[in-house]
Write a protein that holds these residues in place. Structure first.
Motif, PDB file in Angstrom:
ATOM      1  N   PRO A 162       6.061 -11.843 -24.764  1.00  0.00           N
ATOM      2  CA  PRO A 162       7.343 -12.382 -24.292  1.00  0.00           C
ATOM      3  C   PRO A 162       7.834 -13.603 -25.072  1.00  0.00           C
ATOM      4  O   PRO A 162       8.804 -14.226 -24.661  1.00  0.00           O
ATOM      5  CB  PRO A 162       7.028 -12.771 -22.853  1.00  0.00           C
ATOM      6  CG  PRO A 162       5.592 -13.202 -22.908  1.00  0.00           C
ATOM      7  CD  PRO A 162       4.932 -12.292 -23.911  1.00  0.00           C
ATOM      8  N   TRP A 163       7.168 -13.940 -26.184  1.00  0.00           N
ATOM      9  CA  TRP A 163       7.555 -15.133 -26.946  1.00  0.00           C
ATOM     10  C   TRP A 163       9.037 -15.129 -27.298  1.00  0.00           C
ATOM     11  O   TRP A 163       9.731 -16.141 -27.123  1.00  0.00           O
ATOM     12  CB  TRP A 163       6.723 -15.238 -28.231  1.00  0.00           C
ATOM     13  CG  TRP A 163       7.170 -16.357 -29.123  1.00  0.00           C
ATOM     14  CD1 TRP A 163       6.752 -17.652 -29.101  1.00  0.00           C
ATOM     15  CD2 TRP A 163       8.189 -16.283 -30.143  1.00  0.00           C
ATOM     16  NE1 TRP A 163       7.435 -18.384 -30.032  1.00  0.00           N
ATOM     17  CE2 TRP A 163       8.315 -17.576 -30.684  1.00  0.00           C
ATOM     18  CE3 TRP A 163       8.990 -15.260 -30.629  1.00  0.00           C
ATOM     19  CZ2 TRP A 163       9.210 -17.862 -31.708  1.00  0.00           C
ATOM     20  CZ3 TRP A 163       9.901 -15.544 -31.646  1.00  0.00           C
ATOM     21  CH2 TRP A 163       9.994 -16.841 -32.176  1.00  0.00           C
ATOM     22  N   HIS A 172      11.395 -15.808 -24.249  1.00  0.00           N
ATOM     23  CA  HIS A 172      11.279 -17.185 -23.770  1.00  0.00           C
ATOM     24  C   HIS A 172      11.887 -18.175 -24.762  1.00  0.00           C
ATOM     25  O   HIS A 172      12.600 -19.113 -24.375  1.00  0.00           O
ATOM     26  CB  HIS A 172       9.811 -17.531 -23.524  1.00  0.00           C
ATOM     27  CG  HIS A 172       9.220 -16.773 -22.381  1.00  0.00           C
ATOM     28  ND1 HIS A 172       7.862 -16.680 -22.162  1.00  0.00           N
ATOM     29  CD2 HIS A 172       9.792 -16.047 -21.386  1.00  0.00           C
ATOM     30  CE1 HIS A 172       7.638 -15.958 -21.089  1.00  0.00           C
ATOM     31  NE2 HIS A 172       8.790 -15.557 -20.606  1.00  0.00           N
ATOM     32  N   THR A 173      11.622 -17.975 -26.053  1.00  0.00           N
ATOM     33  CA  THR A 173      12.112 -18.911 -27.069  1.00  0.00           C
ATOM     34  C   THR A 173      13.632 -18.859 -27.185  1.00  0.00           C
ATOM     35  O   THR A 173      14.307 -19.898 -27.225  1.00  0.00           O
ATOM     36  CB  THR A 173      11.468 -18.600 -28.429  1.00  0.00           C
ATOM     37  OG1 THR A 173      10.049 -18.741 -28.328  1.00  0.00           O
ATOM     38  CG2 THR A 173      11.985 -19.547 -29.507  1.00  0.00           C
ATOM     39  N   GLU A 219      -2.221 -12.768 -32.889  1.00  0.00           N
ATOM     40  CA  GLU A 219      -2.239 -11.651 -31.948  1.00  0.00           C
ATOM     41  C   GLU A 219      -3.438 -10.749 -32.195  1.00  0.00           C
ATOM     42  O   GLU A 219      -3.867 -10.569 -33.342  1.00  0.00           O
ATOM     43  CB  GLU A 219      -0.982 -10.799 -32.113  1.00  0.00           C
ATOM     44  CG  GLU A 219       0.292 -11.414 -31.609  1.00  0.00           C
ATOM     45  CD  GLU A 219       1.402 -10.380 -31.565  1.00  0.00           C
ATOM     46  OE1 GLU A 219       1.527  -9.701 -30.525  1.00  0.00           O
ATOM     47  OE2 GLU A 219       2.120 -10.237 -32.565  1.00  0.00           O
ATOM     48  N   SER A 279       1.389  -7.120 -28.842  1.00  0.00           N
ATOM     49  CA  SER A 279       2.735  -7.209 -28.276  1.00  0.00           C
ATOM     50  C   SER A 279       3.622  -6.070 -28.766  1.00  0.00           C
ATOM     51  O   SER A 279       4.469  -5.569 -28.022  1.00  0.00           O
ATOM     52  CB  SER A 279       3.376  -8.560 -28.610  1.00  0.00           C
ATOM     53  OG  SER A 279       3.661  -8.664 -29.994  1.00  0.00           O
ATOM     54  N   VAL A 339       6.559 -22.782 -27.327  1.00  0.00           N
ATOM     55  CA  VAL A 339       6.346 -21.543 -26.566  1.00  0.00           C
ATOM     56  C   VAL A 339       5.125 -20.805 -27.103  1.00  0.00           C
ATOM     57  O   VAL A 339       4.297 -20.297 -26.331  1.00  0.00           O
ATOM     58  CB  VAL A 339       7.591 -20.640 -26.637  1.00  0.00           C
ATOM     59  CG1 VAL A 339       7.314 -19.285 -25.974  1.00  0.00           C
ATOM     60  CG2 VAL A 339       8.772 -21.314 -25.958  1.00  0.00           C
ATOM     61  N   GLY A 340       4.982 -20.785 -28.429  1.00  0.00           N
ATOM     62  CA  GLY A 340       3.813 -20.120 -29.020  1.00  0.00           C
ATOM     63  C   GLY A 340       2.510 -20.762 -28.630  1.00  0.00           C
ATOM     64  O   GLY A 340       1.515 -20.095 -28.391  1.00  0.00           O
ATOM     65  N   LEU A 360       1.893 -22.367 -25.840  1.00  0.00           N
ATOM     66  CA  LEU A 360       1.614 -22.029 -24.442  1.00  0.00           C
ATOM     67  C   LEU A 360       1.116 -20.591 -24.301  1.00  0.00           C
ATOM     68  O   LEU A 360       0.166 -20.315 -23.564  1.00  0.00           O
ATOM     69  CB  LEU A 360       2.882 -22.211 -23.600  1.00  0.00           C
ATOM     70  CG  LEU A 360       3.363 -23.657 -23.407  1.00  0.00           C
ATOM     71  CD1 LEU A 360       4.705 -23.676 -22.691  1.00  0.00           C
ATOM     72  CD2 LEU A 360       2.322 -24.460 -22.619  1.00  0.00           C
ATOM     73  N   GLU A 361       1.730 -19.672 -25.048  1.00  0.00           N
ATOM     74  CA  GLU A 361       1.337 -18.268 -24.921  1.00  0.00           C
ATOM     75  C   GLU A 361       0.040 -17.967 -25.665  1.00  0.00           C
ATOM     76  O   GLU A 361      -0.632 -16.995 -25.367  1.00  0.00           O
ATOM     77  CB  GLU A 361       2.457 -17.381 -25.453  1.00  0.00           C
ATOM     78  CG  GLU A 361       3.702 -17.457 -24.594  1.00  0.00           C
ATOM     79  CD  GLU A 361       4.782 -16.505 -25.047  1.00  0.00           C
ATOM     80  OE1 GLU A 361       4.566 -15.765 -26.031  1.00  0.00           O
ATOM     81  OE2 GLU A 361       5.840 -16.471 -24.400  1.00  0.00           O
ATOM     82  N   LYS A 399      -2.598 -19.851 -25.565  1.00  0.00           N
ATOM     83  CA  LYS A 399      -3.743 -20.387 -24.839  1.00  0.00           C
ATOM     84  C   LYS A 399      -4.485 -19.296 -24.086  1.00  0.00           C
ATOM     85  O   LYS A 399      -3.885 -18.364 -23.577  1.00  0.00           O
ATOM     86  CB  LYS A 399      -3.275 -21.468 -23.860  1.00  0.00           C
ATOM     87  CG  LYS A 399      -2.794 -22.740 -24.558  1.00  0.00           C
ATOM     88  CD  LYS A 399      -2.370 -23.790 -23.539  1.00  0.00           C
ATOM     89  CE  LYS A 399      -1.931 -25.065 -24.217  1.00  0.00           C
ATOM     90  NZ  LYS A 399      -1.471 -26.084 -23.264  1.00  0.00           N
TER      91      LYS A 399
END
Length: 285
Positions: free
Chosen positions: A101-102, A105-106, A157, A233, A279-280, A282-283, A285
């Motif tokens: 979902p990056w 969200h971004t 990823e 993804s 955002v990257g 956070l995702e 982690k």
């Protein structure tokens, strides 16, 4: 010199799609009017820019050089017009499937924070479009070669194997990275993330089925011509009734980057890169 902006736009439109018919539709003008505009530009310059065959339109050597320069000028002019009219936009390129979902969200956070619209443009080869200024920033899963571009690493990823539903491997719960190389492998040679060089020389895939874009890659794997691998993804976003996705063991991660030209790094590009990195993080982690 006796030419106008409309002549340059006509030439760029034809050169981009290699077709007078398609370009006339894009510009919403008749094909004869478009043809006249390009011919008038060639007369004004005293140079042949395009050659026309029964099947396509190709750039001459001089036309190719001129196209690279003019496209950058037209893109800069469009940006200036949008800016003065208060209708700025950020053009974001991507090669095939955006990481989710990056991306959602971004883009949402960027538009909320800046009030500026974004425009998504799929390009199989984003590098020349970045260099000419047609794109402001691009999401890429491969490091681009140009020394004029900078890259910001967003996150890594995991990969998954992709096999045809008719494959004898379709029922497997997992596959190993090395096992993938023991079968024919479909490789997107233009911008694919899985390349033979990822394996040690002595264990590289013995049979490669090459293709040049993501759509060809999907159809070849679905038809059972070989196996493949995708970032997780991209696998989640890909729907195909004849494909099975299987977790890969010991596969190298796929880095996801934002690429941009430092000399075009205006406030909007800096803001998008900053939000994308946050955002990257956070995702990832």
């Amino acid at each position: 010199m006796d030419y106008e902006l409309r002549h340059l736009r006509a030439f760029v439109a034809v050169a981009k799609v290699h077709s007078y018919t398609a370009a006339s539709r894009d510009l919403l003008i008749t094909q004869p009017a478009l043809t006249r505009a390009v011919q008038q530009l060639e007369v004004a310059l005293g140079i042949q820019l395009l050659t026309r065959t029964s099947r396509s339109v190709e750039l001459t050597a001089a036309g190719s050089e001129f196209y690279d320069k003019v496209l950058s000028i037209v893109a800069e002019l469009d940006r200036a017009v949008l800016s003065i009219q208060g209708r700025q936009e950020l053009r974001i390129g991507f090669q095939w499937v955006l990481p989710a979902p990056w991306a959602t969200h971004t883009i949402s956070e960027f538009e909320r924070a800046t009030g500026v619209a974004t425009r998504l443009l799929r390009r199989d080869d984003v590098e020349p479009h970045l260099e000419r200024g047609e794109l402001d920033v691009a999401v890429t899963r491969t490091m681009l070669k140009s020394a004029d571009l900078e890259h910001a690493l967003l996150f890594d990823e995991e990969r998954v194997a992709v096999v045809s539903s008719s494959s004898k491997l379709a029922g497997r719960r997992t596959l190993s990275w090395q096992e993938l190389a023991d079968h024919p492998l479909v490789i997107n040679t233009v911008n694919g993330t899985t390349q033979p060089e990822l394996w040690p020389p002595e264990t590289r895939p013995g049979c490669i089925v090459p293709c040049e874009n993501f759509d060809e890659w999907l159809h070849l794997v679905a038809a059972g011509r070989g196996l493949g691998a995708l970032p997780r993804s991209a696998a989640r976003s890909t729907q195909h009734p004849d494909l099975i996705f299987i977790p890969l063991v010991d596969a190298p991660a796929v880095p996801v980057w934002l690429a941009y030209q430092p000399r075009r790094r205006n406030a909007l590009v800096r803001k998008f890169v900053s939000i994308g990195l946050n955002v990257g993080a956070l995702e990832g982690k």
